[in-house]
Design an enzyme around this catalytic site. Structure first.
Site, mmCIF file in Angstrom:
data_model
loop_
_atom_site.group_PDB
_atom_site.id
_atom_site.type_symbol
_atom_site.label_atom_id
_atom_site.label_comp_id
_atom_site.label_asym_id
_atom_site.label_seq_id
_atom_site.Cartn_x
_atom_site.Cartn_y
_atom_site.Cartn_z
ATOM 1 C CE1 TYR A 147 -1.564 3.428 2.586
ATOM 2 C CE2 TYR A 147 -3.169 3.009 0.818
ATOM 3 C CZ TYR A 147 -2.846 3.709 1.874
ATOM 4 O OH TYR A 147 -3.303 5.039 2.674
HETATM 5 N N1 LIG Z 1 -9.354 7.902 6.186
HETATM 6 C C1 LIG Z 1 -8.158 8.075 6.678
HETATM 7 O O1 LIG Z 1 -8.006 8.957 7.530
HETATM 8 C C2 LIG Z 1 -7.015 8.346 5.484
HETATM 9 C C3 LIG Z 1 -7.297 8.473 3.711
HETATM 10 N N2 LIG Z 1 -6.428 9.012 2.934
HETATM 11 C C4 LIG Z 1 -6.348 8.783 1.683
HETATM 12 O O2 LIG Z 1 -7.798 9.193 1.451
HETATM 13 C C5 LIG Z 1 -8.476 8.663 0.144
HETATM 14 C C6 LIG Z 1 -9.706 8.459 0.934
HETATM 15 O O3 LIG Z 1 -10.183 7.785 2.126
HETATM 16 P P1 LIG Z 1 -11.507 7.031 2.246
HETATM 17 O O4 LIG Z 1 -12.519 7.767 2.681
HETATM 18 O O5 LIG Z 1 -10.959 6.357 3.675
HETATM 19 O O6 LIG Z 1 -10.759 5.971 1.498
HETATM 20 P P2 LIG Z 1 -11.842 4.618 1.448
HETATM 21 O O7 LIG Z 1 -11.176 3.213 2.026
HETATM 22 O O8 LIG Z 1 -13.316 4.534 1.923
HETATM 23 O O9 LIG Z 1 -12.045 3.996 -0.093
HETATM 24 C C7 LIG Z 1 -12.742 5.219 -0.566
HETATM 25 C C8 LIG Z 1 -13.057 4.369 -2.062
HETATM 26 O O10 LIG Z 1 -12.738 4.379 -3.277
HETATM 27 C C9 LIG Z 1 -13.055 3.092 -3.898
HETATM 28 N N3 LIG Z 1 -12.395 2.098 -4.037
HETATM 29 C C10 LIG Z 1 -11.857 0.062 -3.906
HETATM 30 N N4 LIG Z 1 -10.834 -0.149 -4.948
HETATM 31 C C11 LIG Z 1 -11.944 0.130 -5.728
HETATM 32 C C12 LIG Z 1 -12.231 -0.023 -6.797
HETATM 33 N N5 LIG Z 1 -11.539 -0.807 -7.085
HETATM 34 N N6 LIG Z 1 -12.309 0.429 -7.778
HETATM 35 C C13 LIG Z 1 -13.040 1.468 -8.189
HETATM 36 N N7 LIG Z 1 -13.290 2.334 -6.793
HETATM 37 C C14 LIG Z 1 -12.702 1.385 -5.198
HETATM 38 C C15 LIG Z 1 -14.157 2.041 -2.619
HETATM 39 O O11 LIG Z 1 -15.407 1.917 -2.896
HETATM 40 P P3 LIG Z 1 -16.453 1.304 -2.592
HETATM 41 O O12 LIG Z 1 -17.660 2.250 -2.338
HETATM 42 O O13 LIG Z 1 -16.988 0.044 -2.652
HETATM 43 O O14 LIG Z 1 -15.973 0.666 -1.197
HETATM 44 C C16 LIG Z 1 -14.698 3.692 -1.347
HETATM 45 O O15 LIG Z 1 -16.004 4.630 -2.115
HETATM 46 C C17 LIG Z 1 -7.851 7.509 0.245
HETATM 47 O O16 LIG Z 1 -7.143 7.695 -1.500
HETATM 48 C C18 LIG Z 1 -7.018 6.873 1.248
HETATM 49 O O17 LIG Z 1 -6.181 6.294 0.698
HETATM 50 C C19 LIG Z 1 -4.427 8.796 3.677
HETATM 51 C C20 LIG Z 1 -4.369 8.567 4.934
HETATM 52 C C21 LIG Z 1 -5.645 8.708 6.369
HETATM 53 N N1 LIG Z 2 -8.154 3.888 1.461
HETATM 54 C C1 LIG Z 2 -7.983 3.766 2.604
HETATM 55 N N2 LIG Z 2 -6.836 4.110 3.264
HETATM 56 C C2 LIG Z 2 -6.297 4.297 4.280
HETATM 57 C C3 LIG Z 2 -6.927 5.006 5.831
HETATM 58 C C4 LIG Z 2 -8.232 4.499 5.212
HETATM 59 O O1 LIG Z 2 -9.489 4.297 6.196
HETATM 60 N N3 LIG Z 2 -8.833 3.962 3.453
HETATM 61 N N4 LIG Z 2 -6.825 4.969 6.941
HETATM 62 C C5 LIG Z 2 -5.542 5.175 7.060
HETATM 63 C C6 LIG Z 2 -5.733 5.129 8.358
HETATM 64 O O2 LIG Z 2 -6.409 6.353 8.623
HETATM 65 C C7 LIG Z 2 -4.528 5.727 8.811
HETATM 66 O O3 LIG Z 2 -4.012 7.084 8.389
HETATM 67 C C8 LIG Z 2 -4.663 5.686 10.833
HETATM 68 O O4 LIG Z 2 -4.620 4.975 11.152
HETATM 69 C C9 LIG Z 2 -4.761 5.275 5.938
HETATM 70 N N5 LIG Z 2 -5.405 4.998 4.323
#
Ligand SMILES: NC(=O)C1=CN([C@@H]2O[C@H](COP(=O)(O)OP(=O)(O)OC[C@H]3O[C@@H](n4cnc5c(N)ncnc54)[C@H](OP(=O)(O)O)[C@@H]3O)[C@@H](O)[C@H]2O)C=CC1
Ligand SMILES: Nc1nc2c(c(=O)[nH]1)N=C([C@H](O)[C@@H](O)CO)CN2
Length: 235
Positions: A147
């Site tokens: 990842y």
């Molecule tokens: N949440 C956090 O604290 C953090 C988030 N991030 C980054 O921020 C962004 C948003 O995070 P977050 O909202 O938590 O993300 P999520 O884990 O909720 O995923 C975001 C979306 O990606 C979609 N997705 C995953 N795989 C595929 C695929 N193969 N084809 C199409 N769509 C797909 C999911 O669809 P489905 O609804 O089907 O699952 C989901 O709606 C991400 O890039 C994440 O890596 C970075 C650090 C911290």
């Molecule tokens: N696709 C996602 N990426 C990440 C997520 C998530 O929920 N979906 N969450 C994190 C965590 O919040 C991490 O930053 C701290 O535990 C990282 N990326």
């Protein structure tokens, strides 16, 4: 119609919060979703073009590019938000895990940027590509090795595409650490995670939204990474 913004993975969590933000600002939107969450009806009812796509499926990119091109002659921005936070512990098939991580976080943004650049360049203003990466792109992660490497590849794309598409298109990364927890996160995990940054908070989606707005409203920032990580690099 004003040129829309394309958000990938906009049906839940950060992507959905971003979509709601732009709806409130009357910004035309295209959102991709994989799973038909209830939010898709909400977005569609507010005029958002919602396109179902699973980027793991064959020809997903070509189908999405065709549907976007049929819908609009120009794009204001692309936000590459779709992501899969998978880890080696839950995926013993490390060969498949590595390919899956690189596909969703690097190959999909790469192919969409190559194919959709003409729509961005068709806008009458400077446009934007924004990659949502992750703090672990710079630090690595022993528990999310593939990842983290794939997010590092995505971050690198910002610099290559910034040089390729300037001055028509600005290309940047927003690199968050904890923004919002997942529903299954227990209190022990939350307490441990909050201690990882200087600010020690779960900031919420507004931090990513504000960073994206800053980049959209800049005429000068390109090829850069905006760290949104609570000072985690100094702990
Ligand atoms: N949440 C956090 O604290 C953090 C988030 N991030 C980054 O921020 C962004 C948003 O995070 P977050 O909202 O938590 O993300 P999520 O884990 O909720 O995923 C975001 C979306 O990606 C979609 N997705 C995953 N795989 C595929 C695929 N193969 N084809 C199409 N769509 C797909 C999911 O669809 P489905 O609804 O089907 O699952 C989901 O709606 C991400 O890039 C994440 O890596 C970075 C650090 C911290
Ligand atoms: N696709 C996602 N990426 C990440 C997520 C998530 O929920 N979906 N969450 C994190 C965590 O919040 C991490 O930053 C701290 O535990 C990282 N990326």
């Amino acid at each position: 119609m004003e040129a829309p913004i394309l958000i990938t993975g906009g049906a839940q969590r950060i992507g959905l919060a971003l979509a709601r933000h732009f709806i409130a600002a009357n910004v035309p939107l295209i959102v991709t979703y994989r799973t038909r969450h209830n939010s898709v009806e909400e977005l569609a009812a507010q005029g958002v073009k919602c396109i179902q796509v699973d980027f793991n499926e064959p020809n997903a990119i070509d189908k999405l590019v065709h549907q976007v091109s049929e819908y609009t002659p120009a794009l204001r921005a692309i936000v590459h938000n779709a992501s899969s936070w998978d880890c080696e512990k839950l995926n013993p098939n490390h060969d498949a895990l590595f390919d899956d991580m690189m596909r969703i976080h690097a190959k999909v943004p790469y192919l969409l940027n190559m194919a959709l650049a003409p729509l961005l360049q068709a806008s009458q203003e400077v446009t934007d590509i924004i990659h949502i990466t992750d703090y672990v792109a710079e630090k690595g992660s022993p528990k999310h090795i593939a990842y983290a490497a794939s997010k590092a590849a995505l971050d690198n794309l910002s610099r290559s595409f910034a040089a390729k598409y300037a001055p028509d298109i600005k290309v940047n990364s927003v690199s968050p650490s904890l923004i919002i927890f997942n529903e299954h996160d227990d209190e022990a995990y939350k307490a441990k995670t909050l201690k990882k940054s200087l600010m020690g908070i779960e900031p919420g989606c507004k931090e990513v939204i504000a960073s994206i707005e800053l980049l959209l409203n800049s005429n000068y920032i390109t090829g850069r990474t905006l760290a949104v990580d609570g000072g985690r690099h100094l702990k």
